[in-house]
Design a protein around this motif. Structure first.
Motif, PDB file in Angstrom:
ATOM      1  N   LEU A 113     -16.647   2.889 -16.178  1.00  0.00           N
ATOM      2  CA  LEU A 113     -17.974   2.265 -16.108  1.00  0.00           C
ATOM      3  C   LEU A 113     -17.839   0.746 -15.981  1.00  0.00           C
ATOM      4  O   LEU A 113     -18.490   0.106 -15.161  1.00  0.00           O
ATOM      5  CB  LEU A 113     -18.781   2.603 -17.373  1.00  0.00           C
ATOM      6  CG  LEU A 113     -20.161   1.947 -17.441  1.00  0.00           C
ATOM      7  CD1 LEU A 113     -21.184   2.848 -16.780  1.00  0.00           C
ATOM      8  CD2 LEU A 113     -20.571   1.645 -18.871  1.00  0.00           C
ATOM      9  N   ARG A 114     -16.961   0.186 -16.814  1.00  0.00           N
ATOM     10  CA  ARG A 114     -16.841  -1.265 -16.865  1.00  0.00           C
ATOM     11  C   ARG A 114     -16.152  -1.851 -15.634  1.00  0.00           C
ATOM     12  O   ARG A 114     -16.218  -3.055 -15.396  1.00  0.00           O
ATOM     13  CB  ARG A 114     -16.117  -1.691 -18.138  1.00  0.00           C
ATOM     14  CG  ARG A 114     -16.963  -1.414 -19.384  1.00  0.00           C
ATOM     15  CD  ARG A 114     -16.116  -1.264 -20.623  1.00  0.00           C
ATOM     16  NE  ARG A 114     -15.453  -2.487 -20.967  1.00  0.00           N
ATOM     17  CZ  ARG A 114     -15.977  -3.419 -21.753  1.00  0.00           C
ATOM     18  NH1 ARG A 114     -17.160  -3.249 -22.270  1.00  0.00           N
ATOM     19  NH2 ARG A 114     -15.330  -4.516 -22.027  1.00  0.00           N
ATOM     20  N   MET A 115     -15.490  -0.990 -14.864  1.00  0.00           N
ATOM     21  CA  MET A 115     -14.909  -1.483 -13.619  1.00  0.00           C
ATOM     22  C   MET A 115     -16.002  -1.717 -12.572  1.00  0.00           C
ATOM     23  O   MET A 115     -15.822  -2.508 -11.659  1.00  0.00           O
ATOM     24  CB  MET A 115     -13.866  -0.503 -13.089  1.00  0.00           C
ATOM     25  CG  MET A 115     -12.601  -0.503 -13.951  1.00  0.00           C
ATOM     26  SD  MET A 115     -11.211   0.415 -13.237  1.00  0.00           S
ATOM     27  CE  MET A 115     -11.886   2.020 -13.010  1.00  0.00           C
ATOM     28  N   ILE A 116     -17.138  -1.034 -12.753  1.00  0.00           N
ATOM     29  CA  ILE A 116     -18.208  -1.180 -11.760  1.00  0.00           C
ATOM     30  C   ILE A 116     -18.739  -2.613 -11.750  1.00  0.00           C
ATOM     31  O   ILE A 116     -18.911  -3.213 -10.694  1.00  0.00           O
ATOM     32  CB  ILE A 116     -19.358  -0.177 -12.027  1.00  0.00           C
ATOM     33  CG1 ILE A 116     -18.852   1.256 -11.893  1.00  0.00           C
ATOM     34  CG2 ILE A 116     -20.532  -0.426 -11.064  1.00  0.00           C
ATOM     35  CD1 ILE A 116     -19.849   2.314 -12.339  1.00  0.00           C
ATOM     36  N   ASN A 117     -18.989  -3.185 -12.959  1.00  0.00           N
ATOM     37  CA  ASN A 117     -19.460  -4.580 -12.964  1.00  0.00           C
ATOM     38  C   ASN A 117     -18.328  -5.559 -13.304  1.00  0.00           C
ATOM     39  O   ASN A 117     -18.570  -6.694 -13.698  1.00  0.00           O
ATOM     40  CB  ASN A 117     -20.658  -4.768 -13.891  1.00  0.00           C
ATOM     41  CG  ASN A 117     -20.312  -4.617 -15.354  1.00  0.00           C
ATOM     42  OD1 ASN A 117     -19.218  -4.186 -15.702  1.00  0.00           O
ATOM     43  ND2 ASN A 117     -21.244  -4.972 -16.221  1.00  0.00           N
TER      44      ASN A 117
END
Lengths: 224, 354
Positions: free
Chosen positions: B50-54
């Motif tokens: 998830l945190r790679m997306i932003n």
């Protein structure tokens, strides 16, 4: 009482001088100490990682905090006497006091400011980054305001101890409320000495109170 | 089925810390306007993904496309402002009022203070909070209220994408159920692309249009609708993760509407010596002889078959209590009727006529 009445103007002047010598080093010292402390913290790691610093970061942090502590161990009188040699000023110059006391404030405030930055929740910082704050703006808008409560606590200690330290300058002839001690001792005037003590204590109480008020104004969000 | 556009695409994404592979060759397309849930045991790389997306976490290799554009094409802070993000612990700024917290991203984007404020007040209403909260500070909120503000703040970015990182895991079960319901209600009007991380399979089934089940080692074990995953787990890992309540969870997708409701004032009380206590129209436990025993779970009319079955199983008398949305008693459910309904559901599911 008689002594005070006839010397009211003199005491007033000395109080003003004392005030100046107490406040200016605290302001300058804090302005210097905060960036040093922030530098010592290193680049904070965001997120859930509890491992916040690398070994190089730990070393830097230890180095900064310990040098600050070391600075504090230099006797104040020695520092006052040393200043003219280093700065090339006359022995009774106010500048000696400003510089010497600023060093003490830095010594005290670096530690407090490191603790203050430590007290800011990494979750909050992470949230700020996730919202799209860049590092510099995040520092001014989030990290610094949230460090204020702990910083103010350190600042109050620094200010009060500074007020008492200013008196030491009187020994080498720099005018302040301390002059009332040296002068009263030489002329054997207990009234003058007592006036000096009372005035110093009053000054410390009033300034401490003002700083506390400033602190609670800046941290309304904590008590709300 | 209509063709869905993909809001986010992971293409051969890897994330390694030293020798440790956290995300292992992730390939995943996240459809636009739907809720996609990342679920899995802890340490499976779902939050990292998830945190790679932003780009709160930078990936080691691969590509992530956001609305067709490589997410490294613009500076990270701009990317982050372009999508909402809800953290596990709300992560509100303690030194800012609620209204200022909600305005964070619009203010960073240069929206005027006045405009950001009026938008924030609207959003307070959207997430079900009164305007009187506007001037308060986060420390004055309960966990559930803080999380609502967290959602409002994420919505303020006005982006089509919302990232939610275990947002409801730190609140108690009652509040969590509220927040889940609220999120579904919001989504039905907003239609955002939501990526929601959880370790709770029930939450994944309840909220997800699509579910990605992550396995340890950072790979996706299965991606599909919740029904598909419950019906045909792709492998033993998924089967064991969706786990022991699979049969019960299936009933979440079946309606309990066709189970007959027996009126309370039926001539003979078929529930024999048990009497339902009713106060102000609301159920208040069961009476047997001289004792009053607290009742079981309530079946809200129109709920799922799972709720219906639970109301029967948890009731001291063996009769489920049916209430309306306001909590007023409508009648009783008989366990045999509920079991018959599950039978019908089972036959329907496999297209077999009774």
């Amino acid at each position: 009482m008689n002594w005070l009445q006839s010397n009211l103007q003199h005491v007033g002047e000395l109080t003003a001088l004392h005030l100046l010598q107490s406040i200016i080093p605290v302001i300058i010292g804090t302005i210097i100490a905060v960036p040093i402390a922030r530098f010592a913290m290193g680049r904070r790691r965001d997120g859930r990682s509890t491992e916040r610093t690398t070994s190089a970061g730990k070393l830097r942090r230890g180095l900064v905090i310990n040098s600050a502590a070391l600075l504090y161990t230099i006797p104040s009188l020695a520092l006052f006497v040393l200043m003219p040699l280093v700065l090339g000023t006359s022995i009774t110059s106010l500048l000696n006091v400003y510089v010497a006391l600023t060093l003490y404030v830095i010594a005290m405030m670096v530690r407090s400011a490191v603790d203050a930055f430590d007290s800011v929740s990494p979750v909050t910082l992470e949230a700020a980054t996730a919202m799209g704050y860049r590092t510099t703006r995040r520092f001014w808008a989030v990290e610094l305001p949230l460090a204020v409560p702990v910083m103010i606590a350190g600042l109050r200690v620094a200010l009060v101890s500074n007020i008492s330290m200013v008196s030491v300058g009187a020994v080498i002839g720099i005018q302040s409320l301390g002059t009332l001690f040296t002068d009263g001792l030489r002329r054997d005037l207990p009234a003058e000495i007592i006036t000096g003590i009372v005035a110093t204590v009053l000054l410390a109480l009033v300034l401490d109170r003002l700083l506390a008020l400033l602190g609670s104004f800046l941290t309304r969000w904590r008590t709300a | 089925m209509s063709v869905l556009n993909n809001a986010i695409e992971f293409k051969s994404v890897f994330k390694t810390y030293g020798d440790n592979t956290v995300v292992d060759n992730l390939n995943l397309s996240i459809p636009e306007g739907k809720i996609t849930v990342f679920v899995g045991p802890s340490g499976c790389g779902k939050t990292t993904s998830l945190r790679m997306i932003n780009r709160m976490v930078e990936y080691t290799s691969g590509t992530i496309l956001v609305n067709g554009e490589d997410n490294t094409a613009r500076p990270a802070h701009e990317l982050r402002r372009s999508m909402g993000y809800v953290l596990q612990q709300a992560g509100l700024m303690p030194h800012r009022t609620i209204v200022d917290n909600i305005s964070t991203v619009p203010r960073l984007n240069g929206v005027s203070a006045r405009q950001a404020k009026s938008q924030a007040l609207e959003l307070l209403n959207t997430v079900g909070l009164d305007e009187s909260f506007a001037k308060r500070y986060p420390s004055q909120l309960s966990g559930g209220q803080a999380q609502r503000v967290g959602v409002a703040r994420a919505l303020a970015s006005e982006s089509s994408i919302l990232l939610m990182d275990e947002p409801f895991s730190a609140v108690d079960p009652v509040v969590r159920a509220d927040l889940q319901k609220e999120l579904l209600r919001l989504q039905s009007t907003l239609g955002r692309t939501i990526i929601f991380v959880t370790h709770d399979m029930d939450e994944a089934i309840l909220l997800g249009d699509y579910v990605a089940v992550f396995a340890r080692g950072g790979r996706i074990a299965q991606f599909g609708t919740p029904e598909e995953i419950l019906r045909e787990p792709a492998d033993d890992f998924v089967a064991s993760f969706v786990g022991r309540d699979r049969g019960m969870r299936r009933l979440t997708f079946a309606s309990g509407a066709d189970v007959p409701i027996h009126p309370l004032d039926a001539q003979q009380t078929p529930w024999q010596q048990w009497q339902l206590n009713v106060e102000d129209g609301r159920p208040a436990g069961w009476r047997i002889d001289d004792r009053v025993i607290p009742g079981g779970s309530l079946f809200v009319a129109g709920g799922t078959l799972r709720d219906a079955l639970d109301s029967v199983l948890s009731s001291p008398s063996g009769w489920g209590v049916v209430v309306n949305e306001q909590g007023q008693v409508l009648g009783l459910l008989k366990s045999d009727d509920v079991l018959e309904a599950t039978e019908r559901e089972r036959l329907n599911r496999y297209g077999v006529s009774a």
